[in-house]
Design an enzyme around this catalytic site. Structure first.
Site, PDB file in Angstrom:
ATOM      1  N   LYS A 114      16.444  13.118  46.196  1.00  0.00           N
ATOM      2  CA  LYS A 114      15.903  14.471  46.334  1.00  0.00           C
ATOM      3  C   LYS A 114      15.105  14.845  45.081  1.00  0.00           C
ATOM      4  O   LYS A 114      15.378  14.326  44.002  1.00  0.00           O
ATOM      5  CB  LYS A 114      17.052  15.476  46.475  1.00  0.00           C
ATOM      6  N   ARG A 151      25.361  12.986  58.727  1.00  0.00           N
ATOM      7  CA  ARG A 151      25.598  12.532  60.103  1.00  0.00           C
ATOM      8  C   ARG A 151      26.295  11.176  60.123  1.00  0.00           C
ATOM      9  O   ARG A 151      27.052  10.879  61.041  1.00  0.00           O
ATOM     10  CB  ARG A 151      24.265  12.524  60.873  1.00  0.00           C
TER      11      ARG A 151
HETATM   12  N1  BES Z   1      22.767  18.225  52.595  1.00  0.00           N
HETATM   13  C1  BES Z   1      21.453  18.115  53.121  1.00  0.00           C
HETATM   14  C2  BES Z   1      21.028  19.347  53.917  1.00  0.00           C
HETATM   15  C3  BES Z   1      20.912  20.618  53.148  1.00  0.00           C
HETATM   16  C4  BES Z   1      19.694  21.001  52.609  1.00  0.00           C
HETATM   17  C5  BES Z   1      21.984  21.464  52.997  1.00  0.00           C
HETATM   18  C6  BES Z   1      19.575  22.193  51.934  1.00  0.00           C
HETATM   19  C7  BES Z   1      21.867  22.648  52.306  1.00  0.00           C
HETATM   20  C8  BES Z   1      20.663  23.015  51.780  1.00  0.00           C
HETATM   21  C9  BES Z   1      21.351  16.894  54.025  1.00  0.00           C
HETATM   22  O1  BES Z   1      22.160  15.827  53.692  1.00  0.00           O
HETATM   23  C10 BES Z   1      19.935  16.426  53.967  1.00  0.00           C
HETATM   24  O2  BES Z   1      19.534  15.981  52.922  1.00  0.00           O
HETATM   25  N2  BES Z   1      19.228  16.530  55.073  1.00  0.00           N
HETATM   26  C11 BES Z   1      17.866  16.128  55.116  1.00  0.00           C
HETATM   27  C12 BES Z   1      17.673  15.320  56.383  1.00  0.00           C
HETATM   28  C13 BES Z   1      16.366  14.613  56.438  1.00  0.00           C
HETATM   29  C14 BES Z   1      16.330  13.488  55.410  1.00  0.00           C
HETATM   30  C15 BES Z   1      16.176  14.063  57.825  1.00  0.00           C
HETATM   31  C16 BES Z   1      17.006  17.391  55.156  1.00  0.00           C
HETATM   32  O3  BES Z   1      17.427  18.373  55.757  1.00  0.00           O
HETATM   33  O4  BES Z   1      15.958  17.383  54.535  1.00  0.00           O
HETATM   34 MN    MN Z   2      21.248  14.529  52.288  1.00  0.00          MN
END
Ligand code: BES
Ligand code: MN
Ligand code: ZN
Length: 505
Positions: free
Chosen positions: A282, A356
């Protein structure tokens, strides 16, 4: 915060809160105070924009002729329209107004008049609950906060005829608040304090309340074939854990008369104690938020505490997959193919879609071991749900209309609203993979939906299931009436209510 119930009596010090109805009709307590102060309340109302609208507050400082230091007028609106959650919000707003005001105590006067939907003791309990929920603070690491910035309020006395009945009504609410606070503490703790093993240790503490807690480590999960969860965990030096909590509170012996006993209601939580994204790392901005990526697990643990605390007459099981998602030389790579415990294979396109993967194996486990009557999973699963719904509703996905309706109604009743999103074959196709049974991300659009479709592939046919994507509601940057900013505990009250309304026998 001390919440006390006592018979009505005008206090000689501190603050006092009294109700005013729509059109500035004074409640009996307010009218008495107006008289005692030589009409100070009426004059204050005249000089302000206070109308008695639901949720409005007007503070009168240094009123003449009485011992109290301030009188807080609280707008009740039309009493016949006041719901429990409105009373909780009002209790919370009174707390927020006075918490750091200098006042050390407040008496909330609850009048036994008949225009309300609920009797006075029930209303009193809701004021106390709301005030208690809002009083929460996570300040254990603030060693240098100036005394003048610390809360001054230490005691709330809710004054009502028949305080014993109010106290009884408050007993369960207090247990629910303890569950909410446990969840808030867990999501507020940083990831150097809360990691899979320490979070499992926190869950184990529920043993004191009669919850049976079991914890599986890497070796046991490997034996069960949990390649999806383990793939996420493999980049971290912190070993993953699977926490299984059981509360068996349903009356025994039922189902003996030929009726087969039904399985427990199951709750499954995403417990990513820190989500760096892994190799699909990230950006730096706001990455610290990912300490609360175990929010789903936090809710499941807090809920089990609430259910056990109030001795709910239900059999419930909570399963939390706890991992840390880190990049390292051992971390899983984009393109890796893992085999989940269900036997289905997954191509990991993006290591940041890790929640997931963790839930896939946790969902399999709870179905394999418990044959539950229904499953509700909670996860801070996608940023996409925040794009869709913002921070006011959690996303609801379900294969079962009745369960979805029950959850929606429970959310509305407790002030934790959720909004149903679609599922369907056309979305599901999105996660087909050329290399494996599925891949862990879909196309750009509808990201919260394809994530839910992924989870549904791990739900047995005919199993009532709902998924709550709580990414937008787990942490708040603005205070709400019954939650200061920070970890909200969103989901504990909702699921406690669902259980109380439909699964206790
Ligand atoms: N934990 C994150 C989702 C999230 C984002 C929670 C912001 C709280 C605040 C999750 O694991 C994630 O990174 N999801 C990605 C999925 C994508 C790579 C398909 C996302 O939402 O960007
Ligand atoms: Mn994630
Ligand atoms: Zn995550």
């Amino acid at each position: 915060m001390k919440i006390i119930f006592a018979a009505p009596k005008l206090p000689g010090r501190g603050a006092v809160a009294v109700g005013v109805m729509a059109g500035t009709t004074l409640s009996p307590s307010a009218a008495n105070l107006d008289k005692a102060t030589g009409g100070a309340l009426g004059r204050a109302i005249k000089g302000s924009r206070f109308t008695g609208k639901k949720g409005q507050l007007l503070e009168v400082l240094g009123p003449p002729g009485v011992g109290v230091s301030r009188i807080l007028l609280a707008g009740l609106g039309k009493p016949g329209e006041l719901e429990d959650v409105d009373l909780e919000n009002l209790g919370g707003s009174i707390m927020a107004q006075l918490q750091a005001s200098g006042a050390r105590e407040v008496a909330i006067m609850v009048d036994a008049i008949g225009q309300f939907r609920r009797k006075a003791p029930q209303r009193a309990a809701r004021y106390g609950f709301g005030a208690l929920l809002r009083s929460y603070r996570f300040d254990k690491y603030r060693t240098k906060e100036k005394p003048e910035n610390k809360p001054s309020l230490a005691k709330v006395t809710v004054m009502v005829q028949n305080p014993a009945a109010a106290r009884r009504a408050f007993d369960d609410l207090e247990k629910i608040a303890e569950g909410v606070f446990f969840t808030r503490d867990l999501v507020s703790e940083p990831a150097n304090v809360i990691y899979p093993k320490s979070l499992a240790r926190e869950a184990r503490k529920l043993g004191k309340l009669g919850v049976k807690v079991q914890v599986l480590g890497t070796a046991e999960m490997r034996r069960l074939g949990m390649g999806a969860l383990l793939g996420v965990a493999q980049g971290s030096d912190n070993d993953p854990q699977l926490v299984i909590m059981r509360w068996d509170g349903a009356p025994k012996g039922r189902g003996a008369k030929g009726r087969t006993r039904r399985g427990p209601i199951a709750f499954v939580g995403k417990g990513v104690t820190f989500d760096t994204g892994g190799i699909s790392i990230k950006p730096a901005a706001h990455m610290e938020d990912m300490k609360w990526d175990m929010g789903g697990a936090g809710v499941v643990i807090g809920l089990m505490r609430a259910l056990a605390g109030r001795k709910a007459r239900v059999n419930a099981v909570g399963v939390c997959g706890l991992v840390e998602n880190m990049p390292s030389a051992k971390a899983q790579r984009p393109g890796d193919i893992v085999t989940s415990a269900s036997g289905q294979t997954i191509e990991v396109i993006n290591t940041d879609a890790e929640g997931r993967l963790v839930l896939a194996d946790a969902l399999w486990y709870v179905q394999e071991k418990f044959k539950p009557r229904a499953i509700i999973d909670l996860a801070t699963l996608t940023g996409a749900i925040i794009v869709a719904l913002g921070h006011d509703h959690a996303g609801l996905f379900s294969n079962d209309d009745r369960l979805a309706e029950r959850l929606t109604a429970a959310g509305k009743a407790v002030g934790e609203p959720i909004w149903r999103m679609p599922l369907g074959e056309s979305y599901d196709k999105n996660i087909d993979s050329d290399a494996a049974d599925m891949k862990n991300v879909g196309a750009r659009g509808g990201g919260a939906i394809t994530a839910a479709q992924f989870l549904q592939r791990f739900v047995d046919k005919g199993m009532p299931w709902a998924h709550l994507d709580i990414a937008g509601v787990t942490w708040e940057s603005k205070a709400k009436p019954t939650a200061p900013k920070g970890g909200t505990g969103f989901g504990v009250r909702l699921l406690d209510r669902l259980v109380a309304d439909h699964y206790e026998g």
